[in-house]
Write an enzyme that holds these catalytic residues in place. Structure first.
Site, PDB file in Angstrom:
ATOM      1  N   TYR A   5       0.845  -1.210   0.000  1.00 18.69           N
ATOM      2  CA  TYR A   5       0.000   0.000   0.000  1.00 18.69           C
ATOM      3  C   TYR A   5       0.874   1.252   0.000  1.00 18.69           C
ATOM      4  O   TYR A   5       0.572   2.226  -0.677  1.00 18.69           O
ATOM      5  CB  TYR A   5      -0.915  -0.002   1.237  1.00 18.69           C
ATOM      6  CG  TYR A   5      -1.972   1.071   1.185  1.00 18.69           C
ATOM      7  CD1 TYR A   5      -3.244   0.809   0.667  1.00 18.69           C
ATOM      8  CD2 TYR A   5      -1.696   2.365   1.637  1.00 18.69           C
ATOM      9  CE1 TYR A   5      -4.206   1.800   0.606  1.00 18.69           C
ATOM     10  CE2 TYR A   5      -2.660   3.361   1.575  1.00 18.69           C
ATOM     11  CZ  TYR A   5      -3.906   3.077   1.065  1.00 18.69           C
ATOM     12  OH  TYR A   5      -4.858   4.055   1.001  1.00 18.69           O
ATOM     13  N   PHE A  30      -7.210  20.095 -24.028  1.00 16.74           N
ATOM     14  CA  PHE A  30      -7.935  18.848 -24.291  1.00 16.74           C
ATOM     15  C   PHE A  30      -9.247  18.890 -23.486  1.00 16.74           C
ATOM     16  O   PHE A  30      -9.335  19.598 -22.490  1.00 16.74           O
ATOM     17  CB  PHE A  30      -7.076  17.640 -23.905  1.00 16.74           C
ATOM     18  CG  PHE A  30      -7.795  16.345 -24.171  1.00 16.74           C
ATOM     19  CD1 PHE A  30      -8.076  15.958 -25.467  1.00 16.74           C
ATOM     20  CD2 PHE A  30      -8.242  15.547 -23.130  1.00 16.74           C
ATOM     21  CE1 PHE A  30      -8.779  14.793 -25.717  1.00 16.74           C
ATOM     22  CE2 PHE A  30      -8.943  14.378 -23.377  1.00 16.74           C
ATOM     23  CZ  PHE A  30      -9.208  13.996 -24.669  1.00 16.74           C
ATOM     24  N   ASP A  31     -10.265  18.133 -23.939  1.00 16.00           N
ATOM     25  CA  ASP A  31     -11.606  18.258 -23.304  1.00 16.00           C
ATOM     26  C   ASP A  31     -11.604  18.037 -21.792  1.00 16.00           C
ATOM     27  O   ASP A  31     -12.279  18.744 -21.066  1.00 16.00           O
ATOM     28  CB  ASP A  31     -12.708  17.361 -23.873  1.00 16.00           C
ATOM     29  CG  ASP A  31     -12.330  16.501 -25.032  1.00 16.00           C
ATOM     30  OD1 ASP A  31     -11.429  16.893 -25.787  1.00 16.00           O
ATOM     31  OD2 ASP A  31     -12.955  15.442 -25.192  1.00 16.00           O
ATOM     32  N   ASP A  90       1.059  19.777 -20.468  1.00 16.95           N
ATOM     33  CA  ASP A  90       0.172  18.625 -20.626  1.00 16.95           C
ATOM     34  C   ASP A  90       0.851  17.753 -21.679  1.00 16.95           C
ATOM     35  O   ASP A  90       0.673  17.948 -22.869  1.00 16.95           O
ATOM     36  CB  ASP A  90      -1.217  19.094 -21.075  1.00 16.95           C
ATOM     37  CG  ASP A  90      -2.159  17.927 -21.331  1.00 16.95           C
ATOM     38  OD1 ASP A  90      -1.743  16.763 -21.144  1.00 16.95           O
ATOM     39  OD2 ASP A  90      -3.315  18.173 -21.728  1.00 16.95           O
ATOM     40  N   ALA A 113       0.994  14.366 -22.668  1.00 20.54           N
ATOM     41  CA  ALA A 113       0.578  12.991 -22.966  1.00 20.54           C
ATOM     42  C   ALA A 113       1.418  12.397 -24.103  1.00 20.54           C
ATOM     43  O   ALA A 113       1.724  11.212 -24.109  1.00 20.54           O
ATOM     44  CB  ALA A 113      -0.905  12.960 -23.331  1.00 20.54           C
ATOM     45  N   LYS A 142      -0.706   7.207 -23.343  1.00 21.67           N
ATOM     46  CA  LYS A 142      -0.256   7.493 -24.712  1.00 21.67           C
ATOM     47  C   LYS A 142       1.233   7.131 -24.821  1.00 21.67           C
ATOM     48  O   LYS A 142       1.566   5.962 -24.957  1.00 21.67           O
ATOM     49  CB  LYS A 142      -0.511   8.972 -25.048  1.00 21.67           C
ATOM     50  CG  LYS A 142      -1.975   9.298 -25.338  1.00 21.67           C
ATOM     51  CD  LYS A 142      -2.794   9.523 -24.129  1.00 21.67           C
ATOM     52  CE  LYS A 142      -4.162  10.091 -24.424  1.00 21.67           C
ATOM     53  NZ  LYS A 142      -4.991  10.181 -23.209  1.00 21.67           N
ATOM     54  N   HIS A 163     -21.265  13.541 -26.512  1.00 16.72           N
ATOM     55  CA  HIS A 163     -20.863  12.665 -27.621  1.00 16.72           C
ATOM     56  C   HIS A 163     -20.727  11.209 -27.214  1.00 16.72           C
ATOM     57  O   HIS A 163     -20.872  10.319 -28.038  1.00 16.72           O
ATOM     58  CB  HIS A 163     -19.565  13.166 -28.255  1.00 16.72           C
ATOM     59  CG  HIS A 163     -18.438  13.325 -27.291  1.00 16.72           C
ATOM     60  ND1 HIS A 163     -18.460  14.262 -26.278  1.00 16.72           N
ATOM     61  CD2 HIS A 163     -17.257  12.681 -27.156  1.00 16.72           C
ATOM     62  CE1 HIS A 163     -17.337  14.171 -25.580  1.00 16.72           C
ATOM     63  NE2 HIS A 163     -16.597  13.208 -26.095  1.00 16.72           N
TER      64      HIS A 163
HETATM   65  N1  F0G Z   1      -4.461  15.595 -22.174  1.00 15.56           N
HETATM   66  C1  F0G Z   1      -4.429  15.234 -23.467  1.00 15.56           C
HETATM   67  C2  F0G Z   1      -3.644  16.049 -24.444  1.00 15.56           C
HETATM   68  C3  F0G Z   1      -5.133  14.090 -23.891  1.00 15.56           C
HETATM   69  O1  F0G Z   1      -5.106  13.746 -25.185  1.00 15.56           O
HETATM   70  C4  F0G Z   1      -5.869  13.343 -22.931  1.00 15.56           C
HETATM   71  C5  F0G Z   1      -6.629  12.159 -23.339  1.00 15.56           C
HETATM   72  C6  F0G Z   1      -5.857  13.767 -21.589  1.00 15.56           C
HETATM   73  C7  F0G Z   1      -5.136  14.900 -21.247  1.00 15.56           C
HETATM   74  C8  F0G Z   1      -6.619  13.034 -20.532  1.00 15.56           C
HETATM   75  O2  F0G Z   1      -5.996  11.863 -20.199  1.00 15.56           O
HETATM   76  O3  F0G Z   1      -7.641  10.075 -20.830  1.00 15.56           O
HETATM   77  O4  F0G Z   1      -5.682   9.605 -19.334  1.00 15.56           O
HETATM   78  O5  F0G Z   1      -7.581  10.947 -18.507  1.00 15.56           O
HETATM   79  N2  F0G Z   1      -6.915  11.882 -24.546  1.00 15.56           N
HETATM   80  C9  F0G Z   1      -7.620  10.703 -25.029  1.00 15.56           C
HETATM   81  C10 F0G Z   1      -7.918  10.842 -26.502  1.00 15.56           C
HETATM   82  C11 F0G Z   1      -8.800  10.290 -24.229  1.00 15.56           C
HETATM   83  O6  F0G Z   1      -8.665   9.996 -27.044  1.00 15.56           O
HETATM   84  O7  F0G Z   1      -7.411  11.768 -27.148  1.00 15.56           O
HETATM   85  P1  F0G Z   1      -6.777  10.549 -19.702  1.00 15.56           P
END
Ligand code: F0G
Length: 460
Positions: A72, A125-126, A216, A218, A259, A451
C-alpha cells in the site's frame, strides 16, 4: 527504397479480430443509435477510436509486471518509476495518478486562487478544459492561425499564438491568469507538434508575467521526435535531450501515461522545485486518487510504465510510429481526400467540413462520415467537431468550429500497414459517394459530454 520506417519489432502474441458483413453493420449501427461509442468492440474490425490505453506492451513490460510490488505504501514499483520520471524530467517531485484526468483534478485547482481566473493553452484537451471549469476558472485556447488552415503545410501547427497570448494576459491582467498550459502534441488541432522555439517564447512570456507553466505532455515523446526531424538545429539531438529541454521550461508536468507511456492505464504528475505545491497536491491526491506512492495505480502497472516511458522515447520506435500515421495520411491525400496536413503524431484528422460541405456544423458532418466508414469497412473512428464540443454555456447553441474532424487514431504497436490500407480503402469509398451523406440530429442528448452516450438519427 522504402519511404516509411518499418516496425522495429516482431509479433509474439496475437489477438483475433473479426470482420462483419455490411448487412450486420447496418443493424449494429442502428442499434448503437448511430453513435459508434455504443458499439461493442467485438463488432469493430479496426478500432481507431483512440490511441489512449489501446497500444501493445513489449515483452520487457510484460516481464516487469511480474515484479510489481502491491504494498500500500512505499512500494518498490513506485521508487522504480520515480527514478525514471526524475531522470527524464529532472524535476524534484513525482506523484502517480490513475490517468491524465486524475492528475488534472488534483493539480489544476492549486492554481486557482480567486474568482474570474483563466488558464490559457495552445488548445485545452476536453478533460483539461472540464477540470479548469470544475476548479472555477475559464479555459481559453490560443492556437496559431495555421492550425485552422488544414490544407497548407506548416511544420508546427500545434504552436501557441504568442502575440495573442500577450494580448490575453494584458486583457485579463496577469494576476488573473492561473497558468499557461503547453499541450504537446496539440491533440485537438490534429496531433500537431509545437516547436521548441515556440515553447521557449511562450514560457518566456509566462515567466515575464509570473505565470506558472504547466506541460500537458501525454505525447511529449512524439513532440520531441517532430522537433528532431523538423526543427532546425535538433537533427543530431537525442529524444531525451529534447524532452529535457522542453521540461526545463515548465513548473509542472502532467501526463496521461496511456499514450507515450505505452501502458493501458496510468498518469504522472511531476513538479519542479516547488515543495509547497508538491505537498498541497499530495494532500489533495489522498482522498481522490489514493496514497501518494500508488495514486490510483496498481504496483505492476507502475512497473510496466517505468519500462514503457523509456521505450516510448526510442527513436526507432518513434520513426515507425510517426511514419505509420503519415503512411495512412498519404494514402488519403493522394486520393484527394482533405486532411489536416501534414499529419500529426497519433492520428490522421480528416477535414469533414471540406469532405461534406453540404452538411452544416449543427448536423455533425464528421459524425456522418464516421458512421459511413463503419458501414463500409467496419473501421471505428471518432468525431472531433461540434458534436464533441457541445453547447455554449451562455447561448445554449451547439458550438460552431471550422475544425470538423474525423479522427483516425492509431494505437501504438498494434496494427499493421495492411490494416492502414483497409482503412484508406474504406475512407476512399465513402469519399466517392460523399454527396449522398446526410446530416444527423439528436434522438437523445445527454446534458454533459454528450458525444459519448448520445443517440442520433438522420435528417431527412
Ligand atoms: N491531455 C491530453 C492532451 C489528452 O489527449 C488526454 C486524453 C488527456 C489529457 C486526458 O488523459 O484520458 O488519461 O484521462 N486523450 C484521449 C484521446 C482520451 O482519445 O485523445 P486521460
Amino acid at each position: 527504397m522504402n519511404q516509411y520506417h518499418a516496425e522495429p519489432y516482431k509479433i509474439k502474441m496475437v489477438e483475433p479480430i473479426k470482420k462483419t458483413t455490411k448487412k450486420e453493420r447496418k443493424t449494429l449501427l442502428k442499434n448503437a443509435g448511430y453513435n459508434p461509442f455504443s458499439l461493442r468492440s467485438k463488432d469493430v474490425y479496426i478500432d481507431l477510436l483512440t490511441d489512449s490505453g489501446t497500444g501493445a506492451m513489449s515483452q520487457e513490460q510484460w516481464g516487469a509486471l511480474m515484479r510489481g510490488d502491491e504494498a500500500y505504501a512505499g512500494s518498490h514499483s513506485f521508487y522504480r518509476l520515480e527514478s525514471v520520471v526524475k531522470h527524464i524530467t529532472q524535476y524534484d517531485y513525482f506523484i502517480p495518478s490513475h490517468q491524465g484526468r486524475g492528475a488534472e483534478q488534483v493539480v489544476l485547482p492549486e492554481f486557482v486562487t480567486h474568482d474570474d481566473m483563466v488558464f490559457i493553452s495552445n488548445t485545452h484537451f476536453d478533460t483539461t478544459r472540464a477540470h479548469v471549469e470544475i476548479a472555477g476558472a475559464t479555459a481559453i485556447d490560443c492556437a496559431t492561425p495555421e492550425a485552422f488552415d488544414t490544407s497548407t503545410y506548416h511544420p508546427f501547427k500545434g504552436n501557441f499564438d504568442t502575440q495573442k497570448l500577450k494580448k490575453l494576459i494584458e486583457t485579463h491582467g496577469k494576476e488573473n491568469v492561473a497558468g499557461v498550459i503547453l499541450t504537446i502534441t496539440n491533440n485537438s488541432a490534429g496531433g500537431q507538434p509545437v516547436s521548441l522555439k515556440n515553447l521557449k517564447a511562450t514560457a518566456q512570456i509566462a515567466m515575464d508575467n509570473n505565470i506558472p507553466v504547466i506541460i500537458d505532455g501525454a505525447r511529449f515523446s512524439e513532440n520531441a521526435y517532430f522537433i528532431k526531424t523538423r526543427e532546425e538545429g535538433y537533427a543530431d539531438s537525442d529524444i531525451l535531450d529534447i524532452a529535457r529541454e522542453t521540461f526545463a521550461l515548465a513548473d509542472v508536468f502532467l501526463m496521461s501515461a496511456k499514450k507515450d507511456g505505452l501502458v493501458n492505464m496510468g498518469g504522472i504528475i511531476a513538479i519542479n522545485n516547488d515543495e509547497t505545491l508538491y505537498k498541497n497536491v499530495r494532500s489533495r491526491l489522498v482522498p481522490m486518487e489514493g496514497f501518494p506512492t500508488y495514486g490510483g495505480m496498481i504496483g505492476r502497472d507502475i512497473d510496466a510504465l517505468a519500462v514503457g516511458l523509456k521505450e516510448g522515447m526510442d527513436v526507432d520506435y518513434l520513426a515507425h510510429r510517426i511514419d505509420q500515421v503519415r503512411y495512412l495520411g498519404d494514402q488519403l491525400r493522394h486520393a484527394g481526400i482533405p486532411i489536416q496536413y501534414p499529419t500529426g503524431g497519433h492520428a490522421v484528422f480528416v477535414d469533414c467540413k471540406a469532405f461534406a460541405p453540404h452538411i452544416p456544423y449543427h448536423q455533425f458532418p464528421a459524425q456522418s462520415v464516421v458512421n459511413e466508414l463503419y458501414l463500409e469497412s467496419g473501421v471505428r473512428a471518432v468525431e472531433i467537431g461540434s458534436l464533441l464540443l457541445g453547447r455554449d454555456p451562455k447561448t445554449n447553441e451547439t458550438v460552431d468550429t471550422p475544425l470538423q474532424f474525423m479522427r483516425l487514431t492509431i494505437p501504438r504497436r498494434t496494427y499493421t500497414q495492411n490494416h492502414m490500407d483497409v482503412v484508406a480503402e474504406g475512407v476512399k469509398r465513402v469519399y466517392s459517394k460523399r454527396e449522398q451523406l446526410k446530416g444527423l440530429t439528436f434522438e437523445y442528448e445527454p446534458p454533459v459530454l454528450r458525444h459519448f452516450t448520445a443517440t442520433l438519427k438522420y435528417v431527412e
